[in-house]
Design a protein around this motif. Structure first.
Motif, PDB file in Angstrom:
ATOM      1  N   LEU A 272     -33.333  21.906  25.645  1.00  0.00           N
ATOM      2  CA  LEU A 272     -32.288  22.839  25.218  1.00  0.00           C
ATOM      3  C   LEU A 272     -32.243  22.981  23.697  1.00  0.00           C
ATOM      4  N   ALA A 273     -32.249  24.215  23.238  1.00  0.00           N
ATOM      5  CA  ALA A 273     -32.087  24.525  21.810  1.00  0.00           C
ATOM      6  C   ALA A 273     -30.905  25.476  21.652  1.00  0.00           C
ATOM      7  N   THR A 274     -30.072  25.240  20.650  1.00  0.00           N
ATOM      8  CA  THR A 274     -28.909  26.088  20.419  1.00  0.00           C
ATOM      9  C   THR A 274     -28.818  26.477  18.948  1.00  0.00           C
ATOM     10  N   GLN A 275     -28.217  27.643  18.704  1.00  0.00           N
ATOM     11  CA  GLN A 275     -27.927  28.098  17.338  1.00  0.00           C
ATOM     12  C   GLN A 275     -26.465  28.530  17.307  1.00  0.00           C
ATOM     13  N   THR A 276     -25.716  27.965  16.365  1.00  0.00           N
ATOM     14  CA  THR A 276     -24.282  28.218  16.294  1.00  0.00           C
ATOM     15  C   THR A 276     -23.868  28.566  14.870  1.00  0.00           C
ATOM     16  N   ARG A 277     -23.059  29.585  14.741  1.00  0.00           N
ATOM     17  CA  ARG A 277     -22.403  29.921  13.482  1.00  0.00           C
ATOM     18  C   ARG A 277     -20.943  29.551  13.639  1.00  0.00           C
ATOM     19  N   PHE A 278     -20.399  28.720  12.745  1.00  0.00           N
ATOM     20  CA  PHE A 278     -19.051  28.199  12.953  1.00  0.00           C
ATOM     21  C   PHE A 278     -18.203  28.275  11.692  1.00  0.00           C
ATOM     22  N   SER A 279     -16.900  28.203  11.903  1.00  0.00           N
ATOM     23  CA  SER A 279     -15.926  28.024  10.822  1.00  0.00           C
ATOM     24  C   SER A 279     -14.786  27.181  11.371  1.00  0.00           C
ATOM     25  N   VAL A 280     -14.147  26.410  10.487  1.00  0.00           N
ATOM     26  CA  VAL A 280     -13.052  25.530  10.891  1.00  0.00           C
ATOM     27  C   VAL A 280     -11.856  25.800   9.988  1.00  0.00           C
ATOM     28  N   ARG A 281     -10.717  26.087  10.598  1.00  0.00           N
ATOM     29  CA  ARG A 281      -9.476  26.283   9.842  1.00  0.00           C
ATOM     30  C   ARG A 281      -8.739  24.950   9.711  1.00  0.00           C
ATOM     31  N   ASP A 282      -8.070  24.756   8.556  1.00  0.00           N
ATOM     32  CA  ASP A 282      -7.271  23.548   8.315  1.00  0.00           C
ATOM     33  C   ASP A 282      -8.107  22.284   8.545  1.00  0.00           C
ATOM     34  N   ALA A 283      -9.313  22.288   8.003  1.00  0.00           N
ATOM     35  CA  ALA A 283     -10.233  21.174   8.240  1.00  0.00           C
ATOM     36  C   ALA A 283      -9.852  19.957   7.403  1.00  0.00           C
ATOM     37  N   LEU A 284      -9.967  18.788   8.011  1.00  0.00           N
ATOM     38  CA  LEU A 284      -9.740  17.510   7.330  1.00  0.00           C
ATOM     39  C   LEU A 284     -10.901  16.592   7.670  1.00  0.00           C
ATOM     40  N   VAL A 285     -11.684  16.217   6.649  1.00  0.00           N
ATOM     41  CA  VAL A 285     -12.823  15.320   6.834  1.00  0.00           C
ATOM     42  C   VAL A 285     -12.348  13.889   6.665  1.00  0.00           C
ATOM     43  N   GLN A 286     -12.565  13.067   7.683  1.00  0.00           N
ATOM     44  CA  GLN A 286     -12.178  11.660   7.640  1.00  0.00           C
ATOM     45  C   GLN A 286     -13.374  10.805   7.218  1.00  0.00           C
ATOM     46  N   GLY A 287     -13.100   9.794   6.411  1.00  0.00           N
ATOM     47  CA  GLY A 287     -14.148   8.843   6.041  1.00  0.00           C
ATOM     48  C   GLY A 287     -14.791   9.107   4.706  1.00  0.00           C
ATOM     49  N   ILE A 288     -14.555  10.278   4.105  1.00  0.00           N
ATOM     50  CA  ILE A 288     -15.140  10.601   2.800  1.00  0.00           C
ATOM     51  C   ILE A 288     -14.099  11.300   1.939  1.00  0.00           C
ATOM     52  N   ASP A 289     -13.920  10.799   0.726  1.00  0.00           N
ATOM     53  CA  ASP A 289     -13.081  11.466  -0.272  1.00  0.00           C
ATOM     54  C   ASP A 289     -14.032  12.052  -1.311  1.00  0.00           C
ATOM     55  N   LEU A 290     -14.304  13.358  -1.216  1.00  0.00           N
ATOM     56  CA  LEU A 290     -15.277  13.975  -2.108  1.00  0.00           C
ATOM     57  C   LEU A 290     -14.869  13.872  -3.570  1.00  0.00           C
ATOM     58  N   LYS A 291     -13.579  13.946  -3.842  1.00  0.00           N
ATOM     59  CA  LYS A 291     -13.131  13.868  -5.224  1.00  0.00           C
ATOM     60  C   LYS A 291     -13.458  12.509  -5.817  1.00  0.00           C
ATOM     61  N   LYS A 292     -13.195  11.444  -5.062  1.00  0.00           N
ATOM     62  CA  LYS A 292     -13.527  10.101  -5.543  1.00  0.00           C
ATOM     63  C   LYS A 292     -15.030   9.901  -5.633  1.00  0.00           C
ATOM     64  N   ALA A 293     -15.769  10.524  -4.709  1.00  0.00           N
ATOM     65  CA  ALA A 293     -17.219  10.406  -4.760  1.00  0.00           C
ATOM     66  C   ALA A 293     -17.764  11.004  -6.040  1.00  0.00           C
ATOM     67  N   VAL A 294     -17.127  12.076  -6.519  1.00  0.00           N
ATOM     68  CA  VAL A 294     -17.544  12.706  -7.756  1.00  0.00           C
ATOM     69  C   VAL A 294     -17.129  11.866  -8.961  1.00  0.00           C
ATOM     70  N   GLU A 295     -15.918  11.286  -8.890  1.00  0.00           N
ATOM     71  CA  GLU A 295     -15.383  10.543 -10.026  1.00  0.00           C
ATOM     72  C   GLU A 295     -16.031   9.180 -10.209  1.00  0.00           C
ATOM     73  N   THR A 296     -16.612   8.631  -9.141  1.00  0.00           N
ATOM     74  CA  THR A 296     -17.201   7.300  -9.220  1.00  0.00           C
ATOM     75  C   THR A 296     -18.692   7.367  -9.046  1.00  0.00           C
ATOM     76  N   VAL A 297     -19.390   6.529  -9.743  1.00  0.00           N
ATOM     77  CA  VAL A 297     -20.834   6.450  -9.619  1.00  0.00           C
ATOM     78  C   VAL A 297     -21.154   5.400  -8.568  1.00  0.00           C
ATOM     79  N   GLY A 298     -21.943   5.786  -7.568  1.00  0.00           N
ATOM     80  CA  GLY A 298     -22.307   4.820  -6.540  1.00  0.00           C
ATOM     81  C   GLY A 298     -21.691   5.160  -5.210  1.00  0.00           C
TER      82      GLY A 298
END
Length: 419
Positions: A272-298
């Protein structure tokens, strides 16, 4: 006329008495230890694993049927079925044909590991046999199948209990089917499919929304079959699709096309192969804080990121998932990138984060790793070098500036530091 009815009633009564007598005799025979042992041995030899039966019986009510109770296939772990009941087509039996009108399975426990062990055992057994000419006899399938209280246990020990029903047409293809998950993962999810002239409309209610569309089955090349379809996802809570883990929450909108070219029914998912175009409203990513990832090295773990927008493409081949053209925005952050989810649920990819500051826009390249349940992000090697150089040349300029500098330096040092 009255005399005819009298003799007809007597004949019917005699036939019923004979039927009951035969059923009682067969019941006694089926319940003997010798017969049960023989069935266990023959079935075990056919399946490649030992089988144990509680009892065999013939039931006359509500409809005549042959039943087996407390069936256990001694795989590791064991695969158990509380009851299997087969109701034959009696007109077919009288004509010398074995046809199953209804198959009922109740209170089954099906560990994924047991299914894998059973499949491997049967394949090993088949490999040791000499090839035989392919039979033209049709596969014996029930016209109607009822599954009651069926529990599936995945490789992590997570349970899912469902009820389902299916009916086949005279050509052996699905006429209609329905299911409802009553406990465990995806509890409350239900779906149905029915047959139209050249396709099967599908609808699944899950996560407060629905997945709907149609699938088709057409002849392929060299005797293969091609399953294709188009599905639309509307207002489905993303975490309902990944339960019990919740790496992402939000309302999913998506359009999907799918295709699987196969020769054996068991190969449908693998091909089985699939192709999907998606969008998510009010998305909340758990496990990663992108702002802190940018502010901290490592390495950065933990936290969450609220996204104003999240969209992209998802392509799958078997159990491997590729997320491409990913676009996400969160306040002053904007991220783009590509991520691959391997069958082991390991993550591998790269995300470029643009940060708007008083000094202008800065680009920060991040490597995505870890697993779907425990994701992590790190600066690329080039960015790490640049952060160190930026700190030495311009102390206090900030790690984001250093990371941007590092990305430029890293581009000229790929031969030394790699990606």
């Amino acid at each position: 006329m009255a005399k005819f009815l009298k003799w007809a009633a007597i004949a019917a009564g005699v036939f019923l008495l004979v039927l009951v007598a035969v059923a009682v005799a067969l019941q006694s025979w089926l319940r003997t230890d010798d017969f049960r042992t023989r069935v266990e041995r023959e079935a075990g030899n056919a399946l490649g694993v030992p089988m144990k039966l509680g009892k065999l019986s013939i039931d006359l009510w509500p409809l005549p049927a042959v039943a087996a109770d407390d069936v256990q296939l001694q795989t590791r772990p064991a695969l158990t079925l509380g009851r299997i009941e087969a109701r034959p087509v009696w007109a077919g039996l009288l004509a010398g044909r074995l046809e199953i009108s209804t198959l009922i399975v109740r209170k089954a426990v099906l560990p994924q590991a047991a299914i894998a062990a059973l499949t491997a055992g049967m394949q090993k057994r088949s490999a040791g046999k000499k090839p035989t000419p392919k039979s033209d006899a049709p596969l014996l399938l029930p016209k109607r199948a009822l599954f009651d209280d069926i529990t599936w246990i995945d490789e992590k020990g997570q349970r899912l209990t469902a009820d389902a029903e299916a009916k086949l047409g005279g050509d052996g293809l699905l006429d209609e089917a329905s299911f409802k998950i009553v406990a465990g993962r995806f509890a409350g999810t239900q779906g149905k499919v029915h047959r139209e002239s050249d396709h099967w409309p599908v609808r699944v209610d899950i996560g407060g929304g629905r997945i709907a569309g149609k699938v088709q089955l057409q002849p392929g090349k060299a005797g293969a079959q091609v399953l294709s379809g188009q599905l639309t996802t509307e207002n489905v809570e993303v975490s309902a699709l990944t339960a019990p883990s919740k790496p992402l929450t939000g309302k999913l909108q998506a359009s999907t096309t799918l295709r699987s070219e196969f020769r054996e029914a068991g190969d449908v998912v693998d091909q089985l192969a699939t192709q999907t175009r998606f969008s998510v409203r009010d998305a909340l990513v758990q496990g990663i804080d992108l702002k802190k990832a940018v502010e901290t090295v490592g390495l950065n773990r933990g936290g969450s990121t609220r996204l104003d927008t999240l969209a992209g493409n998802v392509n799958t081949q078997g159990k491997t998932v590729h997320v491409t053209n990913l676009v996400a925005t969160s306040g002053t952050l904007a991220a783009t990138g590509n991520v691959t989810i391997l069958p082991s649920k390991a993550l591998n990819g790269r995300v470029n984060v643009d940060v708007s500051t008083n000094r202008g826009a800065l680009g920060v390249p991040l490597v995505v790793g870890g697993t779907l349940d425990d994701p992590s992000v790190t600066l690329t090697r080039g960015a790490m070098v640049g952060a160190a150089v930026g700190t030495l040349l311009a102390p206090g300029a900030g790690t984001a500036a250093g990371a941007s500098t590092g990305d430029r330096i890293g581009n000229s040092l790929k031969g030394l530091f790699g990606r």
